[in-house]
Design a protein around this motif. Structure first.
Motif, PDB file in Angstrom:
ATOM      1  N   MET A 266      17.700  12.854  45.833  1.00 12.09           N
ATOM      2  CA  MET A 266      18.710  13.164  46.552  1.00 12.09           C
ATOM      3  C   MET A 266      20.005  12.531  45.596  1.00 12.09           C
ATOM      4  O   MET A 266      19.996  11.366  45.325  1.00 12.09           O
ATOM      5  CB  MET A 266      19.056  12.995  47.863  1.00 12.09           C
ATOM      6  N   THR A 267      21.015  13.323  45.461  1.00 10.47           N
ATOM      7  CA  THR A 267      22.019  12.530  44.797  1.00 10.47           C
ATOM      8  C   THR A 267      22.865  11.968  45.550  1.00 10.47           C
ATOM      9  O   THR A 267      23.071  12.006  46.867  1.00 10.47           O
ATOM     10  CB  THR A 267      23.059  13.764  43.743  1.00 10.47           C
ATOM     11  N   ALA A 268      23.895  11.043  45.112  1.00  8.45           N
ATOM     12  CA  ALA A 268      24.800  10.264  45.785  1.00  8.45           C
ATOM     13  C   ALA A 268      25.798  11.351  46.706  1.00  8.45           C
ATOM     14  O   ALA A 268      26.042  10.972  47.885  1.00  8.45           O
ATOM     15  CB  ALA A 268      25.502   9.643  45.021  1.00  8.45           C
ATOM     16  N   PHE A 269      26.241  12.422  46.016  1.00 11.60           N
ATOM     17  CA  PHE A 269      27.047  13.373  46.801  1.00 11.60           C
ATOM     18  C   PHE A 269      26.464  13.886  47.938  1.00 11.60           C
ATOM     19  O   PHE A 269      27.165  13.966  49.088  1.00 11.60           O
ATOM     20  CB  PHE A 269      27.423  14.436  45.738  1.00 11.60           C
ATOM     21  N   ASP A 270      25.012  14.329  47.857  1.00 13.84           N
ATOM     22  CA  ASP A 270      24.248  14.853  48.864  1.00 13.84           C
ATOM     23  C   ASP A 270      24.028  13.690  49.714  1.00 13.84           C
ATOM     24  O   ASP A 270      24.168  13.919  51.109  1.00 13.84           O
ATOM     25  CB  ASP A 270      22.949  15.158  48.494  1.00 13.84           C
ATOM     26  N   ARG A 271      23.939  12.540  49.529  1.00 12.71           N
ATOM     27  CA  ARG A 271      23.864  11.428  50.520  1.00 12.71           C
ATOM     28  C   ARG A 271      24.976  11.093  51.327  1.00 12.71           C
ATOM     29  O   ARG A 271      24.848  11.068  52.430  1.00 12.71           O
ATOM     30  CB  ARG A 271      23.320   9.981  49.787  1.00 12.71           C
ATOM     31  N   VAL A 272      26.194  11.288  50.781  1.00 21.22           N
ATOM     32  CA  VAL A 272      27.295  11.141  51.662  1.00 21.22           C
ATOM     33  C   VAL A 272      27.601  12.194  52.553  1.00 21.22           C
ATOM     34  O   VAL A 272      27.973  12.201  53.693  1.00 21.22           O
ATOM     35  CB  VAL A 272      28.618  11.029  50.511  1.00 21.22           C
ATOM     36  N   LEU A 273      27.176  13.532  52.071  1.00 23.30           N
ATOM     37  CA  LEU A 273      27.265  14.687  52.870  1.00 23.30           C
ATOM     38  C   LEU A 273      26.537  14.789  54.174  1.00 23.30           C
ATOM     39  O   LEU A 273      26.904  15.056  54.895  1.00 23.30           O
ATOM     40  CB  LEU A 273      27.002  16.054  52.056  1.00 23.30           C
ATOM     41  N   VAL A 274      25.078  14.334  53.884  1.00 22.83           N
ATOM     42  CA  VAL A 274      24.398  14.225  54.808  1.00 22.83           C
ATOM     43  C   VAL A 274      24.897  13.117  55.872  1.00 22.83           C
ATOM     44  O   VAL A 274      24.750  13.354  57.075  1.00 22.83           O
ATOM     45  CB  VAL A 274      22.899  13.670  54.458  1.00 22.83           C
ATOM     46  N   ALA A 275      25.473  12.082  55.378  1.00 19.38           N
ATOM     47  CA  ALA A 275      25.911  10.955  56.399  1.00 19.38           C
ATOM     48  C   ALA A 275      27.113  11.452  57.209  1.00 19.38           C
ATOM     49  O   ALA A 275      27.165  11.274  58.285  1.00 19.38           O
ATOM     50  CB  ALA A 275      26.322   9.644  55.662  1.00 19.38           C
TER      51      ALA A 275
ATOM     52  N   ARG B  39      31.767  15.172  43.324  1.00 20.84           N
ATOM     53  CA  ARG B  39      30.742  14.701  42.643  1.00 20.84           C
ATOM     54  C   ARG B  39      31.176  14.351  41.316  1.00 20.84           C
ATOM     55  O   ARG B  39      31.926  15.233  40.569  1.00 20.84           O
ATOM     56  CB  ARG B  39      29.882  16.046  42.623  1.00 20.84           C
ATOM     57  N   LYS B  40      30.468  13.457  40.695  1.00 16.25           N
ATOM     58  CA  LYS B  40      30.972  12.779  39.372  1.00 16.25           C
ATOM     59  C   LYS B  40      29.483  12.923  38.771  1.00 16.25           C
ATOM     60  O   LYS B  40      28.763  13.493  39.128  1.00 16.25           O
ATOM     61  CB  LYS B  40      31.518  11.487  39.278  1.00 16.25           C
ATOM     62  N   ASP B  41      29.499  12.422  37.380  1.00 20.09           N
ATOM     63  CA  ASP B  41      28.416  12.705  36.587  1.00 20.09           C
ATOM     64  C   ASP B  41      27.203  11.974  37.405  1.00 20.09           C
ATOM     65  O   ASP B  41      26.283  12.782  37.584  1.00 20.09           O
ATOM     66  CB  ASP B  41      28.668  11.864  35.264  1.00 20.09           C
ATOM     67  N   ASP B  42      27.024  10.694  37.678  1.00 12.24           N
ATOM     68  CA  ASP B  42      25.922  10.250  38.382  1.00 12.24           C
ATOM     69  C   ASP B  42      26.260   9.485  39.537  1.00 12.24           C
ATOM     70  O   ASP B  42      25.792   8.605  40.011  1.00 12.24           O
ATOM     71  CB  ASP B  42      25.123   9.226  37.183  1.00 12.24           C
ATOM     72  N   ARG B  43      27.421   9.827  40.171  1.00 13.54           N
ATOM     73  CA  ARG B  43      27.831   8.998  41.193  1.00 13.54           C
ATOM     74  C   ARG B  43      28.739  10.069  42.135  1.00 13.54           C
ATOM     75  O   ARG B  43      29.022  11.261  41.592  1.00 13.54           O
ATOM     76  CB  ARG B  43      28.740   7.935  41.076  1.00 13.54           C
TER      77      ARG B  43
ATOM     78  N   LEU C 218      28.324   0.765  49.166  1.00 15.48           N
ATOM     79  CA  LEU C 218      28.987   1.081  47.893  1.00 15.48           C
ATOM     80  C   LEU C 218      27.716   1.424  46.807  1.00 15.48           C
ATOM     81  O   LEU C 218      28.084   2.551  46.309  1.00 15.48           O
ATOM     82  CB  LEU C 218      29.804   0.035  47.424  1.00 15.48           C
ATOM     83  N   ALA C 219      26.933   0.797  47.002  1.00 13.53           N
ATOM     84  CA  ALA C 219      25.795   1.120  45.932  1.00 13.53           C
ATOM     85  C   ALA C 219      25.473   2.641  46.219  1.00 13.53           C
ATOM     86  O   ALA C 219      24.738   3.277  45.394  1.00 13.53           O
ATOM     87  CB  ALA C 219      24.512   0.217  46.068  1.00 13.53           C
ATOM     88  N   ASP C 220      25.389   3.238  47.579  1.00 13.69           N
ATOM     89  CA  ASP C 220      24.985   4.551  47.728  1.00 13.69           C
ATOM     90  C   ASP C 220      25.695   5.596  47.081  1.00 13.69           C
ATOM     91  O   ASP C 220      25.182   6.598  47.208  1.00 13.69           O
ATOM     92  CB  ASP C 220      24.758   4.816  49.278  1.00 13.69           C
ATOM     93  N   LEU C 221      26.924   5.078  46.523  1.00 13.60           N
ATOM     94  CA  LEU C 221      27.800   6.234  45.909  1.00 13.60           C
ATOM     95  C   LEU C 221      27.082   6.671  44.540  1.00 13.60           C
ATOM     96  O   LEU C 221      27.788   7.460  43.867  1.00 13.60           O
ATOM     97  CB  LEU C 221      29.174   5.494  45.672  1.00 13.60           C
ATOM     98  N   TYR C 222      26.071   5.835  43.885  1.00 13.07           N
ATOM     99  CA  TYR C 222      25.392   6.075  42.865  1.00 13.07           C
ATOM    100  C   TYR C 222      24.128   6.991  42.971  1.00 13.07           C
ATOM    101  O   TYR C 222      23.310   6.589  43.782  1.00 13.07           O
ATOM    102  CB  TYR C 222      25.227   4.799  42.076  1.00 13.07           C
ATOM    103  N   ASP C 223      23.861   7.730  42.297  1.00 11.29           N
ATOM    104  CA  ASP C 223      22.569   8.461  42.163  1.00 11.29           C
ATOM    105  C   ASP C 223      21.306   7.424  42.175  1.00 11.29           C
ATOM    106  O   ASP C 223      20.470   7.790  42.654  1.00 11.29           O
ATOM    107  CB  ASP C 223      22.433   9.442  40.747  1.00 11.29           C
TER     108      ASP C 223
END
Length: 150
Positions: free
Chosen positions: A1-10, A47-51, A73-78
Motif C-alpha cells: 500500500m502506498t502512502a497516498f492510499d494509506r492516507v485515503l483509507v484513514a 501523490r508524490k514520487d514515493d510519498r 509523519l512516517a506514514d506519509l512515505y511509501d
C-alpha cells in the motif's frame, strides 16, 4: 500500500468526505473538526514520487491532521522510517546560524566598518540600506562589543 492510499483509507475510516481522483484529492480535514469547519474540503492530499503530500488550507499542522487520522509523519512515505527514530521538528533558521563564531563575526564587522570608511572617502561604497537581518545583527554585535551581552 502506498502512502497516498494509506492516507485515503484513514480519511475514509474517519468519515471524511473526499473529492477528486488520480493523484490529487480534496477532503474534509479531521484536524479542525471541533472548529465547526469540517464541511469544507480544506485538506489537499497529493501523490508524490514515493510519498504523500498533505496540506490543510485552514492552517492545520500536518502532525495534527495525521494524529486525528491515527497516523504519523512516517506514514506519509511509501517506505516508512523506523518508528523508534524520534521526530525532531525543524526550527526557523536564524540570521545567527550563518555567522558561526560571534567573536570572528565581530572582527569581520569591525574590519568592514574600517574598510567602509576608507571606501566612502574614495567614493566606492555601495550606499544600499541595510536589510532587517543586517540591522538586527549589527545591533546585537554593538551590544556584545559594549559588554551588554544577553
Amino acid at each position: 500500500m502506498t502512502a497516498f492510499d494509506r492516507v485515503l483509507v484513514a480519511l475514509d475510516q474517519a468519515g471524511a468526505r473526499t473529492w477528486g481522483s488520480g493523484g490529487k484529492i480534496r477532503a474534509q480535514c479531521p484536524g479542525h473538526q471541533e472548529l465547526g469547519q469540517r464541511t469544507q474540503l480544506s485538506l489537499m492530499v497529493d501523490r508524490k514520487d514515493d510519498r504523500a503530500g498533505l496540506h490543510c488550507f485552514a492552517g492545520c499542522r500536518a502532525e495534527d491532521v495525521l494524529a486525528a487520522l491515527g497516523l504519523r509523519l512516517a506514514d506519509l512515505y511509501d517506505q516508512p522510517l523506523d518508528p523508534s527514530v524520534p521526530y525532531v521538528p525543524r526550527r526557523e533558521p536564524s540570521p545567527w546560524d550563518q555567522l558561526g563564531d560571534i567573536e570572528h563575526f565581530c572582527d569581520r564587522i569591525l574590519q568592514h566598518q574600517a574598510d567602509c570608511a576608507t571606501c566612502a572617502a574614495g567614493g566606492h561604497c555601495d550606499p544600499r540600506p541595510a536589510s532587517p537581518n543586517e540591522t538586527e545583527i549589527r545591533a546585537e554585535v554593538s551590544r556584545r562589543l559594549a559588554g551588554d551581552a544577553r
